[in-house]
Scaffold this active site. Structure first.
Site, PDB file in Angstrom:
ATOM      1  N   PHE A 142       0.856  -1.188   0.000  1.00 25.06           N
ATOM      2  CA  PHE A 142       0.000   0.000   0.000  1.00 25.06           C
ATOM      3  C   PHE A 142       0.889   1.234   0.000  1.00 25.06           C
ATOM      4  O   PHE A 142       1.629   1.479   0.949  1.00 25.06           O
ATOM      5  CB  PHE A 142      -0.962   0.062   1.195  1.00 25.06           C
ATOM      6  CG  PHE A 142      -1.855   1.276   1.086  1.00 25.06           C
ATOM      7  CD1 PHE A 142      -3.025   1.231   0.327  1.00 25.06           C
ATOM      8  CD2 PHE A 142      -1.505   2.480   1.672  1.00 25.06           C
ATOM      9  CE1 PHE A 142      -3.813   2.365   0.163  1.00 25.06           C
ATOM     10  CE2 PHE A 142      -2.297   3.620   1.516  1.00 25.06           C
ATOM     11  CZ  PHE A 142      -3.459   3.560   0.758  1.00 25.06           C
ATOM     12  N   ASP A 227       9.205   2.927   2.205  1.00 24.85           N
ATOM     13  CA  ASP A 227       7.998   3.703   2.498  1.00 24.85           C
ATOM     14  C   ASP A 227       7.722   3.565   3.993  1.00 24.85           C
ATOM     15  O   ASP A 227       7.177   2.566   4.453  1.00 24.85           O
ATOM     16  CB  ASP A 227       6.821   3.184   1.667  1.00 24.85           C
ATOM     17  CG  ASP A 227       5.537   3.971   1.943  1.00 24.85           C
ATOM     18  OD1 ASP A 227       5.486   4.699   2.958  1.00 24.85           O
ATOM     19  OD2 ASP A 227       4.589   3.836   1.157  1.00 24.85           O
ATOM     20  N   LYS A 256       2.199  11.282   7.191  1.00 21.01           N
ATOM     21  CA  LYS A 256       1.323  11.032   8.331  1.00 21.01           C
ATOM     22  C   LYS A 256       1.768  11.759   9.611  1.00 21.01           C
ATOM     23  O   LYS A 256       1.522  12.945   9.734  1.00 21.01           O
ATOM     24  CB  LYS A 256       1.176   9.528   8.538  1.00 21.01           C
ATOM     25  CG  LYS A 256       0.383   8.902   7.378  1.00 21.01           C
ATOM     26  CD  LYS A 256      -0.177   7.549   7.661  1.00 21.01           C
ATOM     27  CE  LYS A 256      -1.184   7.167   6.588  1.00 21.01           C
ATOM     28  NZ  LYS A 256      -0.846   6.004   5.808  1.00 21.01           N
TER      29      LYS A 256
HETATM   30  C1  LIG Z   1      -1.034   6.087   4.298  1.00 20.73           C
HETATM   31  C2  LIG Z   1       0.081   5.533   3.493  1.00 20.73           C
HETATM   32  C3  LIG Z   1       0.453   6.094   2.252  1.00 20.73           C
HETATM   33  C4  LIG Z   1      -0.328   7.207   1.593  1.00 20.73           C
HETATM   34  O1  LIG Z   1      -0.410   8.363   2.328  1.00 20.73           O
HETATM   35  P1  LIG Z   1      -1.537   9.463   1.984  1.00 20.73           P
HETATM   36  O2  LIG Z   1      -1.185  10.618   2.857  1.00 20.73           O
HETATM   37  O3  LIG Z   1      -2.844   8.840   2.331  1.00 20.73           O
HETATM   38  O4  LIG Z   1      -1.422   9.749   0.539  1.00 20.73           O
HETATM   39  C5  LIG Z   1       1.547   5.563   1.596  1.00 20.73           C
HETATM   40  N1  LIG Z   1       2.233   4.535   2.118  1.00 20.73           N
HETATM   41  C6  LIG Z   1       1.909   3.970   3.291  1.00 20.73           C
HETATM   42  C7  LIG Z   1       2.738   2.845   3.821  1.00 20.73           C
HETATM   43  C8  LIG Z   1       0.820   4.428   4.007  1.00 20.73           C
HETATM   44  O5  LIG Z   1       0.460   3.832   5.161  1.00 20.73           O
END
Ligand SMILES: *Cc1c(COP(=O)(O)O)cnc(C)c1O
Length: 402
Positions: A142, A227, A256
């Site tokens: 994700f 990520d 985040k």
């Molecule tokens: C939430 C998330 C994203 C995307 O972030 P947004 O601010 O919603 O675009 C990307 N990678 C990971 C691992 C995430 O948990």
């Protein structure tokens, strides 16, 4: 218009796109680990907005920084310098041992930015032929919701109906370093991976995986892009999850909790020359690096460190996990976690985790199922031992029932 619980739900349903399926709770206030609904009922937040509020709801010091900045200067665009950006760079580089930063807003934008930067690095530095760059990603990843990103998702809900997609991505199984070694070609520019897969259900790879991945990427001159948008900033009990295996990514993506939930702030952190390939006019964002975002992020990072939230995540995570492990129910398949990123996975016979989340809401805990069978427990990193006990007292009777 006096709004009741049902009125909020009805209006949202009538006027909003139905791209989410929230629990039936309407929140109006938050403080620390707690949130309150419109009837004044209090809940312990076990989701933390997908780890965006690691510092707790409405942290007073982040709020103060935001208010102060909001009264001075909010947005200049990058056409001009502002007096917060340089300090944000300095503080985040010192904290994460980074040499270059690219500030963006959402997590997905950080991912997109990293993809663009490693492709360009591939052509200009590695010598990959024009338009042949490949990026390797993992199954069940994700990374966000843009077209490029959903194009390399393996989740049918995320991708079907949204094509055509960008070429240049290859998918391998998560946790399998041999598979990475096999698919790398001279045109491979990057490997994009979550240290722990969050949305897939808190999937922790085998010990030594990231270490092997690091070695392979170094050996083959492939940029390792971690990520850490969900795992980073203390969630797993370390500032960055890469520290669990003592490695350093070439590019680290954070978002985040970079703002403690006040504002969308993300960043690409790079220890390599890769961000150096971006020249004026080649990439940008109107809001990226704005003074409000920088002031908020500076405060969010400061409290994370100064208030010992990272160490607390490690301690309270272990304590929470141990407590959950004592719950007996044959329908529970697995309980796992690192720091305060914890999951309880049910067997298919349990018929989904949603009903447990609904029962937990009744008991005063807000949790969300990921996919069908897993509940994630990820409270703010400020949670105390008493609050974990409070949570366990309520979770135990719910999870014990068949
Ligand atoms: C939430 C998330 C994203 C995307 O972030 P947004 O601010 O919603 O675009 C990307 N990678 C990971 C691992 C995430 O948990």
């Amino acid at each position: 218009m006096a709004m009741e619980f049902e009125d909020y739900l009805a209006l949202e349903s009538e006027l909003g796109a139905h791209n989410y399926k929230p629990l039936d709770v309407v929140l109006e206030r938050g403080e620390g680990v707690w949130v309150w609904d419109t009837d004044g009922k209090k809940y312990l937040d076990c989701l933390s907005a997908y780890s965006a509020v690691n510092q707790g709801h409405c942290h007073p010091k982040i709020r103060e920084a935001m208010f102060e900045q909001a009264g001075r200067l909010t947005l200049t665009s990058r056409a001009f310098h502002n007096d917060q950006l340089a300090l944000f760079y300095k503080e985040i580089c010192e904290l994460t041992n980074t040499s270059k930063v690219l500030p963006m807003n959402s997590g997905a934008e950080a991912v997109e930015s990293a993809i663009k930067a490693v492709r360009k690095w591939g052509y200009e530095v590695k010598g990959v032929p024009k338009n042949e760059a490949e990026i390797i990603v993992c199954a069940d990843n994700f990374h966000g919701r843009t077209i490029a990103i959903v194009g390399f998702s393996t989740d049918p809900a995320a991708r079907s109906g949204f094509g055509p997609f960008a070429p240049g991505f290859k998918v391998i199984p998560f946790g399998d370093a041999d598979a990475l070694e096999r698919v790398i070609t001279p045109n491979t520019v990057g490997f994009l991976v979550e240290p722990i897969q969050g949305e897939a259900g808190v999937i922790i790879p085998p010990d030594g995986y990231l270490k092997r991945v690091r070695e392979i990427c170094t050996d083959k001159n492939v940029m390792l892009i971690l990520d850490e948008i969900q795992t980073g900033l203390g969630r797993t009990g370390k500032l960055l999850a890469e520290e669990h295996e003592g490695i350093e990514a070439d590019l680290t993506l954070i978002g985040k909790a970079l703002s403690g939930g006040f504002y969308p702030v993300s960043a690409v952190l790079s220890n390599s020359e890769v961000l150096g390939v971006l020249q004026p006019g080649q990439h940008g964002s109107t809001f990226g690096g704005n003074p409000m975002a920088c002031a908020v992020a500076r405060a969010a990072l400061k409290v994370l460190v100064e208030e010992g939230m990272i160490e607390n995540a490690e301690k309270m995570g272990a304590y929470f996990l141990k407590g959950l492990g004592e719950i007996r129910n044959n329908l529970i398949k697995d309980i796992r976690g690192r720091g305060l990123m914890i999951a309880v996975e049910f067997h298919a016979e349990a018929e989904g985790a949603r009903r447990y989340c609904e029962a937990l809401r009744e008991s005063g805990l807000l949790c969300k199922e990921t996919h069908v069978d897993t509940i994630r427990f990820a409270p703010p990193l400020t949670i105390t031992k008493d609050q974990v006990d409070w949570a366990l007292e309520r979770i135990e009777p719910v999870l014990r029932t068949a």
